[in-house]
Scaffold this motif. Sequence first.
Motif, PDB file in Angstrom:
ATOM      1  N   CYS A 123      19.576  37.777  30.469  1.00 27.25           N
ATOM      2  CA  CYS A 123      19.209  38.795  31.458  1.00 27.25           C
ATOM      3  C   CYS A 123      20.004  38.600  32.742  1.00 27.25           C
ATOM      4  CB  CYS A 123      17.716  38.765  31.751  1.00 27.25           C
ATOM      5  SG  CYS A 123      16.694  39.168  30.328  1.00 27.25           S
ATOM      6  N   GLU A 124      21.294  38.861  32.658  1.00 34.41           N
ATOM      7  CA  GLU A 124      22.221  38.553  33.747  1.00 34.41           C
ATOM      8  C   GLU A 124      21.770  39.092  35.103  1.00 34.41           C
ATOM      9  OE1 GLU A 124      22.987  39.115  30.745  1.00 34.41           O
ATOM     10  OE2 GLU A 124      24.517  37.711  30.112  1.00 34.41           O
ATOM     11  N   LYS A 125      21.287  40.330  35.130  1.00 33.28           N
ATOM     12  CA  LYS A 125      20.910  40.895  36.427  1.00 33.28           C
ATOM     13  C   LYS A 125      19.737  40.125  37.042  1.00 33.28           C
ATOM     14  CE  LYS A 125      17.866  44.534  34.576  1.00 33.28           C
ATOM     15  NZ  LYS A 125      17.598  45.986  34.552  1.00 33.28           N
ATOM     16  N   ASP A 126      18.873  39.553  36.185  1.00 26.28           N
ATOM     17  CA  ASP A 126      17.742  38.788  36.701  1.00 26.28           C
ATOM     18  C   ASP A 126      18.192  37.425  37.219  1.00 26.28           C
ATOM     19  OD1 ASP A 126      15.997  40.839  36.094  1.00 26.28           O
ATOM     20  OD2 ASP A 126      15.563  40.073  34.097  1.00 26.28           O
ATOM     21  N   VAL A 127      19.262  36.881  36.626  1.00 25.43           N
ATOM     22  CA  VAL A 127      19.796  35.605  37.098  1.00 25.43           C
ATOM     23  C   VAL A 127      20.234  35.747  38.549  1.00 25.43           C
ATOM     24  CG1 VAL A 127      21.685  33.945  36.850  1.00 25.43           C
ATOM     25  CG2 VAL A 127      20.503  34.802  34.821  1.00 25.43           C
ATOM     26  N   CYS A 128      20.977  36.795  38.835  1.00 27.78           N
ATOM     27  CA  CYS A 128      21.459  37.026  40.207  1.00 27.78           C
ATOM     28  C   CYS A 128      20.319  37.465  41.123  1.00 27.78           C
ATOM     29  CB  CYS A 128      22.551  38.093  40.209  1.00 27.78           C
ATOM     30  SG  CYS A 128      23.990  37.705  39.184  1.00 27.78           S
ATOM     31  N   LYS A 129      19.478  38.340  40.618  1.00 30.68           N
ATOM     32  CA  LYS A 129      18.370  38.858  41.435  1.00 30.68           C
ATOM     33  C   LYS A 129      17.452  37.735  41.881  1.00 30.68           C
ATOM     34  CE  LYS A 129      14.698  42.349  41.343  1.00 30.68           C
ATOM     35  NZ  LYS A 129      14.018  43.368  40.504  1.00 30.68           N
ATOM     36  N   GLY A 130      17.227  36.760  40.998  1.00 25.41           N
ATOM     37  CA  GLY A 130      16.353  35.645  41.333  1.00 25.41           C
ATOM     38  C   GLY A 130      16.886  34.809  42.481  1.00 25.41           C
ATOM     39  N   ALA A 131      18.209  34.867  42.698  1.00 24.62           N
ATOM     40  CA  ALA A 131      18.825  34.125  43.800  1.00 24.62           C
ATOM     41  C   ALA A 131      19.133  35.051  44.971  1.00 24.62           C
ATOM     42  CB  ALA A 131      20.109  33.456  43.319  1.00 24.62           C
ATOM     43  N   GLU A 132      18.564  36.268  44.918  1.00 22.69           N
ATOM     44  CA  GLU A 132      18.797  37.287  45.949  1.00 22.69           C
ATOM     45  C   GLU A 132      20.277  37.612  46.077  1.00 22.69           C
ATOM     46  OE1 GLU A 132      16.880  35.908  49.516  1.00 22.69           O
ATOM     47  OE2 GLU A 132      14.883  36.439  48.767  1.00 22.69           O
ATOM     48  N   GLN A 133      20.945  37.657  44.937  1.00 27.82           N
ATOM     49  CA  GLN A 133      22.356  38.033  44.887  1.00 27.82           C
ATOM     50  C   GLN A 133      22.516  39.289  44.027  1.00 27.82           C
ATOM     51  OE1 GLN A 133      24.612  34.571  43.615  1.00 27.82           O
ATOM     52  NE2 GLN A 133      23.645  33.256  45.143  1.00 27.82           N
ATOM     53  N   THR A 134      23.692  39.879  44.068  1.00 32.14           N
ATOM     54  CA  THR A 134      23.962  41.102  43.321  1.00 32.14           C
ATOM     55  C   THR A 134      24.800  40.796  42.099  1.00 32.14           C
ATOM     56  OG1 THR A 134      23.927  42.397  45.370  1.00 32.14           O
ATOM     57  CG2 THR A 134      24.946  43.422  43.446  1.00 32.14           C
ATOM     58  N   CYS A 135      24.396  41.353  40.965  1.00 37.61           N
ATOM     59  CA  CYS A 135      25.157  41.180  39.728  1.00 37.61           C
ATOM     60  C   CYS A 135      26.203  42.290  39.627  1.00 37.61           C
ATOM     61  CB  CYS A 135      24.219  41.222  38.516  1.00 37.61           C
ATOM     62  SG  CYS A 135      25.059  40.916  36.935  1.00 37.61           S
ATOM     63  N   VAL A 136      27.426  41.913  39.309  1.00 31.51           N
ATOM     64  CA  VAL A 136      28.526  42.862  39.188  1.00 31.51           C
ATOM     65  C   VAL A 136      29.293  42.582  37.898  1.00 31.51           C
ATOM     66  CG1 VAL A 136      30.680  43.718  40.200  1.00 31.51           C
ATOM     67  CG2 VAL A 136      28.782  43.061  41.687  1.00 31.51           C
ATOM     68  N   ASP A 137      29.568  43.634  37.128  1.00 28.54           N
ATOM     69  CA  ASP A 137      30.393  43.507  35.931  1.00 28.54           C
ATOM     70  C   ASP A 137      31.713  44.213  36.223  1.00 28.54           C
ATOM     71  OD1 ASP A 137      31.565  43.356  33.478  1.00 28.54           O
ATOM     72  OD2 ASP A 137      29.915  44.251  32.354  1.00 28.54           O
ATOM     73  N   PRO A 138      32.775  43.460  36.528  1.00 25.86           N
ATOM     74  CA  PRO A 138      34.037  44.082  36.956  1.00 25.86           C
ATOM     75  C   PRO A 138      34.756  44.861  35.866  1.00 25.86           C
ATOM     76  CG  PRO A 138      34.329  41.730  36.638  1.00 25.86           C
ATOM     77  CD  PRO A 138      32.860  42.003  36.507  1.00 25.86           C
ATOM     78  N   ASP A 139      34.490  44.546  34.602  1.00 26.18           N
ATOM     79  CA  ASP A 139      35.139  45.238  33.490  1.00 26.18           C
ATOM     80  C   ASP A 139      34.081  45.576  32.453  1.00 26.18           C
ATOM     81  OD1 ASP A 139      36.640  46.216  31.423  1.00 26.18           O
ATOM     82  OD2 ASP A 139      38.064  44.544  31.364  1.00 26.18           O
ATOM     83  N   LYS A 140      33.729  46.868  32.395  1.00 24.75           N
ATOM     84  CA  LYS A 140      32.623  47.292  31.524  1.00 24.75           C
ATOM     85  C   LYS A 140      33.080  47.692  30.124  1.00 24.75           C
ATOM     86  CE  LYS A 140      29.817  48.924  35.427  1.00 24.75           C
ATOM     87  NZ  LYS A 140      30.796  48.574  36.474  1.00 24.75           N
ATOM     88  N   SER A 141      34.357  47.549  29.805  1.00 27.18           N
ATOM     89  CA  SER A 141      34.803  47.875  28.457  1.00 27.18           C
ATOM     90  C   SER A 141      34.082  46.971  27.469  1.00 27.18           C
ATOM     91  CB  SER A 141      36.324  47.716  28.329  1.00 27.18           C
ATOM     92  OG  SER A 141      36.732  46.407  28.660  1.00 27.18           O
ATOM     93  N   GLU A 142      33.769  47.530  26.281  1.00 29.64           N
ATOM     94  CA  GLU A 142      32.912  46.800  25.350  1.00 29.64           C
ATOM     95  C   GLU A 142      33.537  45.509  24.838  1.00 29.64           C
ATOM     96  OE1 GLU A 142      32.116  48.795  21.643  1.00 29.64           O
ATOM     97  OE2 GLU A 142      33.835  50.117  21.884  1.00 29.64           O
ATOM     98  N   GLY A 143      34.841  45.342  24.990  1.00 24.05           N
ATOM     99  CA  GLY A 143      35.479  44.117  24.538  1.00 24.05           C
ATOM    100  C   GLY A 143      35.525  43.034  25.602  1.00 24.05           C
ATOM    101  N   ALA A 144      35.170  43.392  26.839  1.00 22.96           N
ATOM    102  CA  ALA A 144      35.221  42.420  27.938  1.00 22.96           C
ATOM    103  C   ALA A 144      33.829  41.868  28.197  1.00 22.96           C
ATOM    104  CB  ALA A 144      35.771  43.085  29.200  1.00 22.96           C
ATOM    105  N   LEU A 145      33.530  40.749  27.597  1.00 23.65           N
ATOM    106  CA  LEU A 145      32.213  40.130  27.735  1.00 23.65           C
ATOM    107  C   LEU A 145      32.339  38.784  28.435  1.00 23.65           C
ATOM    108  CD1 LEU A 145      30.778  40.891  24.164  1.00 23.65           C
ATOM    109  CD2 LEU A 145      30.460  42.210  26.259  1.00 23.65           C
ATOM    110  N   GLY A 146      31.256  38.368  29.101  1.00 26.88           N
ATOM    111  CA  GLY A 146      31.248  37.074  29.760  1.00 26.88           C
ATOM    112  C   GLY A 146      32.022  37.046  31.058  1.00 26.88           C
ATOM    113  N   ASP A 147      32.182  38.226  31.702  1.00 27.97           N
ATOM    114  CA  ASP A 147      32.915  38.254  32.966  1.00 27.97           C
ATOM    115  C   ASP A 147      32.043  38.706  34.138  1.00 27.97           C
ATOM    116  OD1 ASP A 147      32.629  40.849  32.108  1.00 27.97           O
ATOM    117  OD2 ASP A 147      34.633  41.498  32.731  1.00 27.97           O
ATOM    118  N   TRP A 148      30.729  38.836  33.905  1.00 29.38           N
ATOM    119  CA  TRP A 148      29.840  39.256  34.985  1.00 29.38           C
ATOM    120  C   TRP A 148      29.751  38.144  36.032  1.00 29.38           C
ATOM    121  CZ3 TRP A 148      25.472  36.284  35.932  1.00 29.38           C
ATOM    122  CH2 TRP A 148      25.083  35.414  34.914  1.00 29.38           C
ATOM    123  N   LEU A 149      29.438  38.542  37.245  1.00 29.65           N
ATOM    124  CA  LEU A 149      29.357  37.549  38.314  1.00 29.65           C
ATOM    125  C   LEU A 149      28.247  37.879  39.304  1.00 29.65           C
ATOM    126  CD1 LEU A 149      30.938  39.155  40.854  1.00 29.65           C
ATOM    127  CD2 LEU A 149      32.912  38.530  39.493  1.00 29.65           C
TER     128      LEU A 149
END
Length: 202
Positions: A123-149
Amino acid sequence: HGATCTSQTPAQTCEDPNKTPASKGDWKCVCAVGPVPLASQTAGPVGSCELDECTNVCGTCATTDAGGAHPCDAVGQDCVDADPSAGSTGDWKCVCKEPKVGSVVGGAAVCELDECEAPCAGCEKDVCKGAEQTCVDPDKSEGALGDWLCKCAPPSTSEAVVGVAVCEDDECKTNLDASYACAGQTCVDPDVTNAGDWFCEC
């Protein structure tokens, strides 16, 4: 009675199954297109002619030739005909399967997967939200995984890939009060991860 059928939108055809003089009142309107057998109505127009372009074979359907390949099925996507009425043609579309998003009218879609929004392990967005940070996925193409920050809230510009960021904020650079207070002196922020600890140094 032909005009009764042909005046419909889209036009229907008129058929008389028994043309002997003794057979009266058995004429019928028949939908010009649609699932086989075509819908019909005796002694009147069909209330609604339907043509699901995703499941039927026709010139404007997803599959134009019997036995031909279905463009949505071929790429693992769903076919949706938002308006299956016979008067609405050429509006079928391929839709990406969840959690991917994307759709295109008349062909295969380019699917995207936002790792910050899609339900997935961790639950990536919850990981960031829990730290009061914003989750961003710079490349949303279906082949680009594991690059959220996770990105820290301003004024910090810190970010971290696939995890919570250590938020740094050099108050000597971002805090106007500190800049004015230390005019002519050196502003020092000993711990950029801790707020309110800046000081002036001769």
